[in-house]
Design a protein around this motif. Structure first.
Motif, mmCIF file in Angstrom:
data_model
loop_
_atom_site.group_PDB
_atom_site.id
_atom_site.type_symbol
_atom_site.label_atom_id
_atom_site.label_comp_id
_atom_site.label_asym_id
_atom_site.label_seq_id
_atom_site.Cartn_x
_atom_site.Cartn_y
_atom_site.Cartn_z
ATOM 1 N N THR A 122 0.789 -1.229 0.000
ATOM 2 C CA THR A 122 0.000 0.000 0.000
ATOM 3 C C THR A 122 0.823 1.281 0.000
ATOM 4 N N ILE A 123 2.036 1.247 0.555
ATOM 5 C CA ILE A 123 2.811 2.479 0.651
ATOM 6 C C ILE A 123 4.303 2.171 0.617
ATOM 7 N N ASP A 124 5.055 3.005 -0.088
ATOM 8 C CA ASP A 124 6.509 2.893 -0.198
ATOM 9 C C ASP A 124 7.120 3.831 0.837
ATOM 10 N N ARG A 125 7.809 3.264 1.829
ATOM 11 C CA ARG A 125 8.282 4.068 2.956
ATOM 12 C C ARG A 125 9.593 4.798 2.692
ATOM 13 N N PHE A 126 10.399 4.360 1.737
ATOM 14 C CA PHE A 126 11.674 5.014 1.456
ATOM 15 C C PHE A 126 11.769 5.222 -0.048
ATOM 16 N N ALA A 127 11.346 6.383 -0.538
ATOM 17 C CA ALA A 127 11.288 6.586 -1.979
ATOM 18 C C ALA A 127 11.410 8.066 -2.309
ATOM 19 N N THR A 128 11.482 8.344 -3.597
ATOM 20 C CA THR A 128 11.392 9.700 -4.128
ATOM 21 C C THR A 128 10.348 9.679 -5.233
ATOM 22 N N VAL A 129 10.027 10.863 -5.757
ATOM 23 C CA VAL A 129 9.018 10.934 -6.808
ATOM 24 C C VAL A 129 9.470 10.190 -8.064
ATOM 25 N N LEU A 130 10.785 10.014 -8.249
ATOM 26 C CA LEU A 130 11.280 9.326 -9.436
ATOM 27 C C LEU A 130 11.285 7.814 -9.299
ATOM 28 N N ALA B 197 4.868 13.661 -2.285
ATOM 29 C CA ALA B 197 5.138 12.769 -1.150
ATOM 30 C C ALA B 197 4.026 12.898 -0.116
ATOM 31 N N GLU B 198 3.595 11.752 0.445
ATOM 32 C CA GLU B 198 2.567 11.782 1.475
ATOM 33 C C GLU B 198 3.103 12.344 2.786
ATOM 34 N N ALA B 199 4.379 12.085 3.070
ATOM 35 C CA ALA B 199 4.987 12.598 4.305
ATOM 36 C C ALA B 199 6.499 12.564 4.164
ATOM 37 N N VAL B 200 7.154 13.401 4.968
ATOM 38 C CA VAL B 200 8.612 13.421 5.045
ATOM 39 C C VAL B 200 9.029 12.719 6.331
ATOM 40 N N ASP B 201 10.052 11.866 6.224
ATOM 41 C CA ASP B 201 10.598 11.096 7.342
ATOM 42 C C ASP B 201 9.643 9.973 7.745
ATOM 43 N N ALA B 202 9.862 8.814 7.163
ATOM 44 C CA ALA B 202 8.998 7.652 7.411
ATOM 45 C C ALA B 202 8.956 7.253 8.875
ATOM 46 N N LEU C 70 21.207 1.339 3.206
ATOM 47 C CA LEU C 70 21.962 0.276 3.877
ATOM 48 C C LEU C 70 22.179 0.590 5.356
ATOM 49 N N SER C 71 22.489 1.848 5.669
ATOM 50 C CA SER C 71 22.784 2.213 7.045
ATOM 51 C C SER C 71 21.547 2.185 7.939
ATOM 52 N N GLN C 72 20.340 2.110 7.340
ATOM 53 C CA GLN C 72 19.113 2.145 8.122
ATOM 54 C C GLN C 72 18.389 0.799 8.164
ATOM 55 N N ALA C 73 19.081 -0.264 7.810
ATOM 56 C CA ALA C 73 18.452 -1.583 7.783
ATOM 57 C C ALA C 73 17.892 -1.962 9.150
ATOM 58 N N GLU C 74 18.681 -1.796 10.193
ATOM 59 C CA GLU C 74 18.224 -2.159 11.536
ATOM 60 C C GLU C 74 17.094 -1.247 11.997
ATOM 61 N N SER C 75 17.172 0.043 11.695
ATOM 62 C CA SER C 75 16.129 0.980 12.114
ATOM 63 C C SER C 75 14.796 0.651 11.458
ATOM 64 N N ALA C 76 14.812 0.312 10.172
ATOM 65 C CA ALA C 76 13.575 -0.022 9.471
ATOM 66 C C ALA C 76 12.954 -1.295 10.029
ATOM 67 N N MET C 77 13.790 -2.296 10.301
ATOM 68 C CA MET C 77 13.277 -3.540 10.855
ATOM 69 C C MET C 77 12.694 -3.311 12.250
ATOM 70 N N SER C 78 13.353 -2.482 13.051
ATOM 71 C CA SER C 78 12.858 -2.184 14.386
ATOM 72 C C SER C 78 11.525 -1.441 14.327
ATOM 73 N N LYS C 79 11.359 -0.573 13.341
ATOM 74 C CA LYS C 79 10.106 0.166 13.176
ATOM 75 C C LYS C 79 8.965 -0.789 12.830
ATOM 76 N N VAL C 80 9.219 -1.756 11.966
ATOM 77 C CA VAL C 80 8.201 -2.758 11.611
ATOM 78 C C VAL C 80 7.790 -3.540 12.853
ATOM 79 N N ALA C 81 8.772 -3.954 13.655
ATOM 80 C CA ALA C 81 8.476 -4.722 14.866
ATOM 81 C C ALA C 81 7.726 -3.877 15.890
ATOM 82 N N ALA C 82 8.133 -2.613 16.072
ATOM 83 C CA ALA C 82 7.513 -1.754 17.077
ATOM 84 C C ALA C 82 6.072 -1.424 16.739
#
Length: 329
Positions: free
Chosen positions: A177-185, A201-206, A223-235
């Motif tokens: 339903t939504i792309d959390r890390f993207a640009t208009v391109l 963009a629907e919002a800035v800073d996922a 790449l540097s945000q792999a752990e942060s994204a996974m933690s956000k999904v879990a939280a």
């Protein structure tokens, strides 16, 4: 008898409506200033600032990259304005520009260049929808350093998954339903979040958004945000498809292999990613990449054989019907 083009008819309608246009008489009637935008462009990117503080930036498409710099400067104005949808009138938007040509074209809303006039019309239409008019002011290149730096930011983290690969994941584990890390391109979905303000963009800073509820998130983080994204999904206890590097030495790898219900190693036989600067296939990262399917704890998984049991699937994973989202543009 010569038939007028759609563009010519639009221009004729504009001329006929000048008697009641808000653009007439602006020297007599001063409108409130609704915002100030500082913009700049280079050969591959654009940048802008709202109120000299809030940034917006992005790469140009291949068509825009082939255009002359004056056209790119006007595109930068349009894209920066589109990045801040809350700017609405009635009132004035002040543009601060380091190009005298752009200042003249903006204030007169005319040019002898057909390519430049195409952008001018798009900008005028965007302003008209918001009940705004524009005023251009010149500033020196030295004073425009911040916007210039934004336009030249190559953003090494701006990797997007190739659409054909995304559609396989969307069919297997979607609909997303939504792309959390993207640009208009590079967004694959009509709804997306971005790191810096972007058009549509629907919002800035996922990370400041709530990923739970009815959302089925597509996450391809830097790449540097792999752990942060996974933690956000879990939280947030949400369902998601995460595209992450295969990196067993990292501490988050153990966690994602226990959080996900299914996973697949993505193919590396052809370019897997695109990069925004090139607006097309670029040099793919050298690391191996995997996609993980995570379902919220309260939702029975349709792909898991047992609770907390990760299933590694072969490529391409067996697809189940899911309507393909229409690409942007």
């Amino acid at each position: 008898m010569r038939q007028l083009s759609t563009r010519a008819l639009t221009d004729l309608e504009w001329w006929c409506g000048l008697a009641t246009s808000r653009d007439v008489g602006r020297a007599l009637w001063q409108h409130p200033v609704c915002g100030e935008l500082t913009t700049d462009a280079c050969g591959y990117g654009w940048g802008g600032l709202l109120g000299r503080l809030v940034p917006a930036r992005g790469f140009f498409s291949r068509v825009d990259q082939a255009a002359r710099i004056n056209v790119q400067e006007m595109r930068a104005m349009l894209y920066t304005l589109q990045s801040f949808p809350h700017l609405r009138g009635p009132g004035v938007i002040r543009f601060r520009l380091d190009s005298m040509v752009s200042v003249h074209v903006l204030n007169s809303m005319r040019s002898r260049s057909p390519a430049l006039m195409d952008v001018v019309r798009d900008l005028h239409a965007e302003l008209h929808r918001r009940h705004l008019r524009a005023e251009g002011y010149w500033l020196s290149t030295v004073a425009n350093a911040h916007a210039d730096r934004l336009s030249r930011d190559r953003d090494s983290s701006d990797w997007g998954l190739r659409r054909s690969v995304f559609l396989v994941l969307h069919s297997r584990w979607g609909p997303l339903t939504i792309d959390r890390f993207a640009t208009v391109l590079n967004t694959h979905l009509p709804r997306f979040n971005c790191a810096v303000a972007n058009p549509d963009a629907e919002a800035v800073d996922a990370y400041k958004q709530h990923w739970g509820g009815p959302e089925h998130n597509y996450t391809n983080p830097p790449l540097s945000q792999a752990e942060s994204a996974m933690s956000k999904v879990a939280a947030d206890g949400t369902s998601a498809v995460l595209v992450l590097p295969v990196w067993p030495a990292q501490r988050w790898w153990w966690r994602i292999t226990r959080l996900a219900q299914a996973a697949v190693i993505l193919p590396d036989r052809a370019p897997l990613f695109t990069h925004g600067e090139y607006a097309g296939p670029g040099l793919s990262p050298r690391w191996q990449t995997a996609a993980f399917y995570v379902a919220p704890p309260t939702t029975p998984s349709t792909v898991s054989a047992g609770e907390n049991m990760l299933i590694w699937e072969s490529w391409p994973p067996s697809a189940r019907p899911a309507p393909a989202p229409r690409p942007r543009g």
